[in-house]
Design a protein around this motif. Structure first.
Motif, PDB file in Angstrom:
ATOM      1  N   MET A 138      39.330  34.230  39.274  1.00  0.00           N
ATOM      2  CA  MET A 138      39.946  35.034  38.248  1.00  0.00           C
ATOM      3  C   MET A 138      41.449  35.098  38.544  1.00  0.00           C
ATOM      4  SD  MET A 138      39.185  39.027  37.237  1.00  0.00           S
ATOM      5  CE  MET A 138      37.558  38.642  36.706  1.00  0.00           C
ATOM      6  N   THR A 139      42.204  34.877  37.511  1.00  0.00           N
ATOM      7  CA  THR A 139      43.648  34.933  37.701  1.00  0.00           C
ATOM      8  C   THR A 139      44.118  36.383  37.718  1.00  0.00           C
ATOM      9  OG1 THR A 139      44.157  34.895  35.359  1.00  0.00           O
ATOM     10  CG2 THR A 139      43.893  32.760  36.442  1.00  0.00           C
ATOM     11  N   ARG A 140      45.335  36.567  38.143  1.00  0.00           N
ATOM     12  CA  ARG A 140      45.928  37.908  38.187  1.00  0.00           C
ATOM     13  C   ARG A 140      46.023  38.499  36.771  1.00  0.00           C
ATOM     14  NH1 ARG A 140      48.696  40.797  41.928  1.00  0.00           N
ATOM     15  NH2 ARG A 140      50.308  42.210  41.188  1.00  0.00           N
ATOM     16  N   GLU A 141      46.339  37.660  35.801  1.00  0.00           N
ATOM     17  CA  GLU A 141      46.455  38.113  34.408  1.00  0.00           C
ATOM     18  C   GLU A 141      45.103  38.592  33.865  1.00  0.00           C
ATOM     19  OE1 GLU A 141      47.326  35.971  30.214  1.00  0.00           O
ATOM     20  OE2 GLU A 141      48.801  35.593  31.804  1.00  0.00           O
ATOM     21  N   GLU A 142      44.025  37.857  34.157  1.00  0.00           N
ATOM     22  CA  GLU A 142      42.688  38.258  33.720  1.00  0.00           C
ATOM     23  C   GLU A 142      42.269  39.570  34.376  1.00  0.00           C
ATOM     24  OE1 GLU A 142      40.784  33.828  32.892  1.00  0.00           O
ATOM     25  OE2 GLU A 142      40.679  34.713  34.896  1.00  0.00           O
ATOM     26  N   ALA A 143      42.564  39.714  35.653  1.00  0.00           N
ATOM     27  CA  ALA A 143      42.244  40.961  36.353  1.00  0.00           C
ATOM     28  C   ALA A 143      43.015  42.132  35.753  1.00  0.00           C
ATOM     29  CB  ALA A 143      42.563  40.819  37.842  1.00  0.00           C
ATOM     30  N   ALA A 144      44.265  41.906  35.369  1.00  0.00           N
ATOM     31  CA  ALA A 144      45.073  42.959  34.755  1.00  0.00           C
ATOM     32  C   ALA A 144      44.485  43.378  33.412  1.00  0.00           C
ATOM     33  CB  ALA A 144      46.509  42.487  34.590  1.00  0.00           C
ATOM     34  N   LYS A 145      43.930  42.423  32.661  1.00  0.00           N
ATOM     35  CA  LYS A 145      43.305  42.748  31.365  1.00  0.00           C
ATOM     36  C   LYS A 145      42.060  43.610  31.564  1.00  0.00           C
ATOM     37  CE  LYS A 145      44.997  38.779  28.800  1.00  0.00           C
ATOM     38  NZ  LYS A 145      44.658  37.523  28.132  1.00  0.00           N
ATOM     39  N   ILE A 146      41.288  43.298  32.564  1.00  0.00           N
ATOM     40  CA  ILE A 146      40.098  44.109  32.850  1.00  0.00           C
ATOM     41  C   ILE A 146      40.510  45.517  33.242  1.00  0.00           C
ATOM     42  CG2 ILE A 146      38.180  44.396  34.468  1.00  0.00           C
ATOM     43  CD1 ILE A 146      37.870  41.354  34.430  1.00  0.00           C
ATOM     44  N   PHE A 147      41.529  45.641  34.079  1.00  0.00           N
ATOM     45  CA  PHE A 147      42.028  46.949  34.491  1.00  0.00           C
ATOM     46  C   PHE A 147      42.538  47.732  33.277  1.00  0.00           C
ATOM     47  CE2 PHE A 147      45.589  49.648  35.876  1.00  0.00           C
ATOM     48  CZ  PHE A 147      44.908  50.506  36.718  1.00  0.00           C
ATOM     49  N   ALA A 148      43.267  47.059  32.390  1.00  0.00           N
ATOM     50  CA  ALA A 148      43.794  47.716  31.188  1.00  0.00           C
ATOM     51  C   ALA A 148      42.655  48.173  30.280  1.00  0.00           C
ATOM     52  CB  ALA A 148      44.733  46.777  30.447  1.00  0.00           C
ATOM     53  N   ALA A 149      41.629  47.352  30.144  1.00  0.00           N
ATOM     54  CA  ALA A 149      40.480  47.728  29.312  1.00  0.00           C
ATOM     55  C   ALA A 149      39.804  48.974  29.871  1.00  0.00           C
ATOM     56  CB  ALA A 149      39.493  46.568  29.244  1.00  0.00           C
TER      57      ALA A 149
END
Length: 96
Positions: A1-12
């Motif tokens: 998982m990229t850092r950007e994908e992880a950030a999207k999960i955190f934002a969700a």
């Protein structure tokens, strides 16, 4: 998982917390037989209130249509179970 994908999960996750605090509910989408029966009973009562009218009207929103589809699914399963009685559950303790 990229850092950007992880950030999207955190934002969700954070937004879901915000929505919960605002009181936004989660719509139930897996309707049980009891829930479908209760809904259909309410619709029957609406139709009973129109007794004697030449044309009866029933207004359903998208959720109501989904509940009717679920009722159809439950009834289809029941009919299939009746069509193959020898394939019944071994744990069933009822009359045969």
């Amino acid at each position: 998982m990229t850092r950007e994908e992880a950030a999207k999960i955190f934002a969700a996750l954070r937004w879901l917390d915000v929505y919960r605090q605002w009181g936004v509910g989660v719509e139930e989408t897996d309707f049980t037989i009891d829930y479908v029966r209760r809904f259909l009973g309410e619709q029957v009562e609406v139709l009973k209130g129109q007794k004697g009218e030449e044309v009866m009207k029933l207004t359903l929103n998208r959720r109501g249509l989904t509940i009717l589809e679920t009722a159809e699914l439950h009834l289809d399963r029941y009919c299939m179970a009746l069509a193959f009685p020898e394939k019944g559950s071994k744990n069933w303790k009822g009359k045969k």
